[in-house]
Design a protein around this motif. Structure first.
Motif, PDB file in Angstrom:
ATOM      1  N   THR A  22      40.073  82.227  21.741  1.00  0.00           N
ATOM      2  CA  THR A  22      39.676  81.394  21.961  1.00  0.00           C
ATOM      3  C   THR A  22      38.515  80.640  22.020  1.00  0.00           C
ATOM      4  N   GLY A  77      37.695  78.931  27.795  1.00  0.00           N
ATOM      5  CA  GLY A  77      38.517  78.479  28.905  1.00  0.00           C
ATOM      6  C   GLY A  77      39.584  78.659  27.894  1.00  0.00           C
ATOM      7  N   ASP A  79      41.757  76.269  26.741  1.00  0.00           N
ATOM      8  CA  ASP A  79      42.144  75.160  26.974  1.00  0.00           C
ATOM      9  C   ASP A  79      42.509  75.149  25.720  1.00  0.00           C
ATOM     10  N   TYR A 112      34.655  74.957  28.035  1.00  0.00           N
ATOM     11  CA  TYR A 112      35.620  74.670  27.464  1.00  0.00           C
ATOM     12  C   TYR A 112      35.613  73.441  26.656  1.00  0.00           C
ATOM     13  N   GLN A 114      36.694  71.072  22.425  1.00  0.00           N
ATOM     14  CA  GLN A 114      37.573  71.244  21.561  1.00  0.00           C
ATOM     15  C   GLN A 114      36.037  70.557  20.670  1.00  0.00           C
ATOM     16  N   ARG A 118      32.409  71.607  23.001  1.00  0.00           N
ATOM     17  CA  ARG A 118      33.058  72.821  23.604  1.00  0.00           C
ATOM     18  C   ARG A 118      31.044  73.414  23.440  1.00  0.00           C
ATOM     19  N   ASP A 148      35.882  68.592  35.187  1.00  0.00           N
ATOM     20  CA  ASP A 148      36.360  68.620  34.036  1.00  0.00           C
ATOM     21  C   ASP A 148      34.444  69.392  33.695  1.00  0.00           C
ATOM     22  N   GLU A 156      38.752  76.522  38.950  1.00  0.00           N
ATOM     23  CA  GLU A 156      39.687  77.036  38.060  1.00  0.00           C
ATOM     24  C   GLU A 156      41.099  77.028  38.017  1.00  0.00           C
ATOM     25  N   LEU A 160      43.744  75.723  36.799  1.00  0.00           N
ATOM     26  CA  LEU A 160      44.999  76.487  35.158  1.00  0.00           C
ATOM     27  C   LEU A 160      46.557  76.479  35.884  1.00  0.00           C
ATOM     28  N   LEU A 163      47.783  73.609  36.185  1.00  0.00           N
ATOM     29  CA  LEU A 163      48.430  73.250  34.308  1.00  0.00           C
ATOM     30  C   LEU A 163      49.607  74.096  34.288  1.00  0.00           C
TER      31      LEU A 163
END
Length: 169
Positions: A22, A77, A79, A112, A114, A118, A148, A156, A160, A163
């Motif tokens: 993660t 997270g 993600d 969360y 990328q 992050r 977000d 959350e 999740l 999703l």
């Protein structure tokens, strides 16, 4: 008479928790680099990459600062793309970490994003420690409609779950 040097700000202890894959280790390196690039004086940050849960849950008697041993707990997270075959294991570990932290009443912030996003979210979660306004206290803001970035654990979990239910099998 010798002047005693003034002690610097107390070190701030940050715990990064999360399932395997993660991004804990990468975020730890990035956080340390970002936090060391600040003008002085500033507190020293000690970032623990996946410390034992006992240390996170333990009282400050172990010599660490903060109510539960760490000034901030950041939970990674889910993600990031999961390594092949690890998604179910990641979800189980994540659920267990959240349950353990909630039962022990240890506040945490879920991170969360990328890459730079992050890191930016993690730095935002540490803002009170960085500027000294909330030293040693986990920020708990009232609900603000910003799905977000809100990091509310209950919300959350619903997000999740939704999703995951929509993910192709």
């Amino acid at each position: 008479m010798t002047a005693r040097p003034e002690p610097g700000p107390a070190p701030r202890h940050i715990a990064l928790l999360g399932a395997a894959g993660t991004g804990k280790t990468r975020l730890a390196r990035e956080l340390l680099a970002a936090l060391d690039n600040r003008p002085t004086p500033h507190p020293t940050f000690l970032v623990a990459d996946n410390p034992p849960l006992a240390a996170v849950l333990g009282a400050s008697a172990d010599g660490l600062s903060g109510q539960h041993g760490f000034d901030r707990v950041l939970l990674m997270g889910l993600d990031l793309p999961a390594p092949a075959g690890l998604a179910a294991a990641q979800e189980a570990v994540d659920q267990q970490l959240r349950l353990t932290l909630a039962n022990a009443e240890v506040p945490y912030t879920v991170v969360y994003g990328q890459g730079p996003q992050r890191l930016a979210h993690a730095l935002d979660a540490l803002q009170g420690l960085r500027d000294g306004s909330q030293a040693g206290v986990q920020a708990r803001n009232p609900w603000v409609w910003a799905c977000d970035t809100c990091s509310d654990p209950g919300c959350e979990r619903r997000l999740l779950s939704d999703l995951l239910a929509r993910r192709p099998r």
